[in-house]
Design a protein around this motif. Structure first.
Motif, mmCIF file in Angstrom:
data_model
loop_
_atom_site.group_PDB
_atom_site.id
_atom_site.type_symbol
_atom_site.label_atom_id
_atom_site.label_comp_id
_atom_site.label_asym_id
_atom_site.label_seq_id
_atom_site.Cartn_x
_atom_site.Cartn_y
_atom_site.Cartn_z
ATOM 1 N N UNK A 288 2.590 -4.968 4.912
ATOM 2 C CA UNK A 288 1.537 -5.872 5.374
ATOM 3 C C UNK A 288 1.161 -5.527 6.806
ATOM 4 N N UNK A 289 -0.069 -5.880 7.184
ATOM 5 C CA UNK A 289 -0.519 -5.686 8.558
ATOM 6 C C UNK A 289 -1.583 -6.717 8.891
ATOM 7 N N UNK A 290 -1.508 -7.275 10.082
ATOM 8 C CA UNK A 290 -2.480 -8.261 10.518
ATOM 9 C C UNK A 290 -3.329 -7.747 11.650
ATOM 10 N N UNK A 291 -4.647 -7.895 11.526
ATOM 11 C CA UNK A 291 -5.573 -7.525 12.585
ATOM 12 C C UNK A 291 -5.952 -8.737 13.410
ATOM 13 N N UNK A 292 -6.987 -8.578 14.195
ATOM 14 C CA UNK A 292 -7.441 -9.690 15.021
ATOM 15 C C UNK A 292 -7.816 -10.873 14.123
ATOM 16 N N UNK A 293 -8.619 -10.604 13.096
ATOM 17 C CA UNK A 293 -9.043 -11.663 12.178
ATOM 18 C C UNK A 293 -9.109 -11.156 10.743
ATOM 19 N N UNK A 294 -8.409 -10.080 10.447
ATOM 20 C CA UNK A 294 -8.368 -9.601 9.066
ATOM 21 C C UNK A 294 -6.947 -9.200 8.704
ATOM 22 N N UNK A 295 -6.723 -8.995 7.409
ATOM 23 C CA UNK A 295 -5.377 -8.751 6.895
ATOM 24 C C UNK A 295 -5.417 -7.643 5.857
ATOM 25 N N UNK A 296 -4.348 -6.848 5.812
ATOM 26 C CA UNK A 296 -4.191 -5.805 4.802
ATOM 27 C C UNK A 296 -2.826 -5.944 4.139
ATOM 28 N N UNK A 297 -2.781 -5.692 2.834
ATOM 29 C CA UNK A 297 -1.526 -5.713 2.085
ATOM 30 C C UNK A 297 -1.478 -4.512 1.157
ATOM 31 N N UNK A 298 -0.331 -3.852 1.106
ATOM 32 C CA UNK A 298 -0.133 -2.661 0.289
ATOM 33 C C UNK A 298 0.879 -2.965 -0.800
ATOM 34 N N UNK A 299 0.511 -2.682 -2.041
ATOM 35 C CA UNK A 299 1.403 -2.951 -3.169
ATOM 36 C C UNK A 299 2.272 -1.739 -3.468
ATOM 37 N N UNK A 300 3.311 -1.966 -4.263
ATOM 38 C CA UNK A 300 4.270 -0.900 -4.560
ATOM 39 C C UNK A 300 3.654 0.235 -5.363
ATOM 40 N N UNK A 301 2.524 -0.013 -6.025
ATOM 41 C CA UNK A 301 1.856 1.047 -6.780
ATOM 42 C C UNK A 301 0.787 1.763 -5.966
ATOM 43 N N UNK A 302 0.796 1.559 -4.641
ATOM 44 C CA UNK A 302 -0.097 2.300 -3.758
ATOM 45 C C UNK A 302 -1.492 1.746 -3.624
ATOM 46 N N UNK A 303 -1.733 0.540 -4.107
ATOM 47 C CA UNK A 303 -3.058 -0.069 -3.973
ATOM 48 C C UNK A 303 -3.126 -0.882 -2.682
ATOM 49 N N UNK A 304 -4.231 -0.733 -1.974
ATOM 50 C CA UNK A 304 -4.427 -1.426 -0.706
ATOM 51 C C UNK A 304 -5.463 -2.528 -0.883
#
Length: 453
Positions: A288-304
């Motif tokens: 997981x990663x948090x930006x200023x006002x957005x978020x990203x999550x990476x799954x175990x199958x490589x999907x972002x």
């Protein structure tokens, strides 16, 4: 705001010390407010983007639009790099030494003063400590040792250092609140901090106005307080004013500010306690990663997946619309992603094919694409990617990096970017007695930043 673990698994069986030719492969990327850093095989560090505060470590205040080798760290055995908003850290396990550089106000560099630093300098107070993880927020930092102890330093006006006070710390200080508790990892936001213990407990402290501490209210905490969670947690990340955590079962929880949909629950409502992200419940989240006002999550199958504020395309889904629910980010040839990092307005990712992609705000060159335009879809960073290299070489810095500190006129460092409110950085320690007009310029920028929030 980024939190990078020291124990980095190299993509596709790559070993940490391996040097490839002509392309050195990227093991780790980290994004700051408007700059980016990468760790390459062979322990090579590259930086690019905004350089006005020295955050690139290249000895000057110039922006770089393509990755530039930070040669001052060559042969230092760097195994991890982490960006704060306008500063950067790097850690060498072989030397047991942490280096920091960039904007120095509030003591965020840990050097015992508030001076800006334009080339990497060792944090002497941490010398000899074996560190497993570093977290850098907007203006404070934390380090987790191999023994699970935590050191914190920098700005502390809301108690984000967890020391029981609101006094800034110019030097790292050990957090005694966790005595007898082994910390697995920490995460730093703008003015709040979170931690996960080896036993899976979640803690929050610092600024809590939007519920970003997960404690059910909007109050600040000067000391860590345990968050009531139904599952054991294994991972935590902070955005500017929100928090993301992942349980041992791979479930993702978010809480805090959601004006731009950055919590991902299909609405724009704040949550004062951890709330499971049901739309990703069928995926096992492993990063997981948090930006200023957005978020990203990476799954175990490589999907972002991305969601939240998208004014500059930083969610990476081909538009400039804010998204309050996760949307999958697509890559050429359906490449799987192995690492992601959110900056304030841009995002970086590394794929299993050893390619680096960037998207979002590009005005300072933070995308590394040799240009200053925004991108709303992932674009390959040629010089750092196996598929896109075409024999291109990484640019080498052409400046004298022998001295650590440099003063740059604030009137030069605060040039207005058309169409965007400028950074609010105030470098009071840099102003000469006759520089009152320059101080006023910076105060005006602070007002612009406050209004933009």
């Amino acid at each position: 705001m980024e939190e990078e673990a020291m124990e980095v698994e190299a993509p596709s069986g790559l070993h940490m010390g391996e040097v490839t030719s002509p392309v050195r492969r990227v093991l780790l990327v980290s994004a700051g407010a408007s700059h980016s850093v990468a760790l390459l095989s062979g322990n090579i560090v590259c930086s690019w983007g905004r350089g006005e505060d020295g955050q690139l470590g290249l000895g000057d205040a110039e922006d770089r639009f393509t990755p530039t080798q930070l040669s001052a760290l060559d042969d230092h055995g760097i195994i991890s790099v982490t960006c704060g908003a306008d500063h950067t850290t790097a850690y060498s396990a072989s030397r047991a030494e942490l280096y920091s550089w960039g904007w120095g106000d509030f003591g965020r560099l840990g050097h015992g003063n508030s001076s800006d630093v334009f080339t990497p300098q060792p944090v002497k107070a941490l010398y000899g400590l074996q560190i497993k993880q570093i977290a850098c927020g907007d203006s404070h930092c934390l380090a987790v040792t191999m023994e699970g102890e935590v050191q914190s330093w920098g700005r502390n006006q809301n108690g984000q250092l967890g020391l029981g006070t609101v006094e800034d710390s110019l030097l790292p200080q050990k957090m005694h609140a966790f005595k007898g508790v082994r910390i697995k990892m920490v995460a730093a936001g703008a003015e709040h901090t979170a931690a996960v213990t080896e036993d899976g407990e979640l803690y929050g402290w610092g600024w809590g106005r939007y519920g970003n501490l997960g404690l059910g209210d909007r109050n600040d905490r000067l000391l860590p307080e345990k968050v009531n969670v139904v599952e054991k947690m294994v991972m935590v990340a902070c955005g500017w004013r929100h928090t993301i955590s992942v349980s041992a079962s791979g479930e993702l929880y978010t809480f805090g500010w959601s004006k731009y949909g950055q919590l991902g629950h299909g609405d724009f409502e704040d949550h004062l306690v951890p709330h499971k992200l049901e739309s990703l419940s069928s995926s096992f989240i492993n990063q997981i990663s948090g930006g200023w006002r957005h978020t990203m999550a990476l799954s175990s199958d490589g999907k972002l997946y991305g969601w939240g504020w998208n004014k500059f395309g930083q969610v990476g889904v081909g538009d400039y619309i804010d998204h309050c629910s996760p949307i999958q980010v697509k890559f050429p040839q359906s490449q799987k992603v192995v690492q992601v990092s959110c900056g304030w307005r841009h995002t970086l990712a590394v794929t299993e094919r050893n390619n680096v992609f960037s998207w979002g705000r590009g005005t300072n060159g933070q995308l590394g694409l040799g240009e200053s335009i925004d991108r709303n879809l992932p674009k390959i960073v040629e010089t750092l990617s196996v598929d896109g290299s075409s024999g291109l070489q990484i640019q080498a810095a052409k400046v004298d990096q022998s001295s650590g500190r440099s003063w740059v006129s604030p009137s030069e460092r605060y040039a207005v970017v058309p169409g965007e409110a400028v950074s609010y950085n105030l470098h009071f320690s840099s102003y000469p007695a006759s520089g009152f007009h320059e101080l006023i310029i910076s105060l005006l920028h602070l007002c612009l930043r406050t209004l933009s929030d």
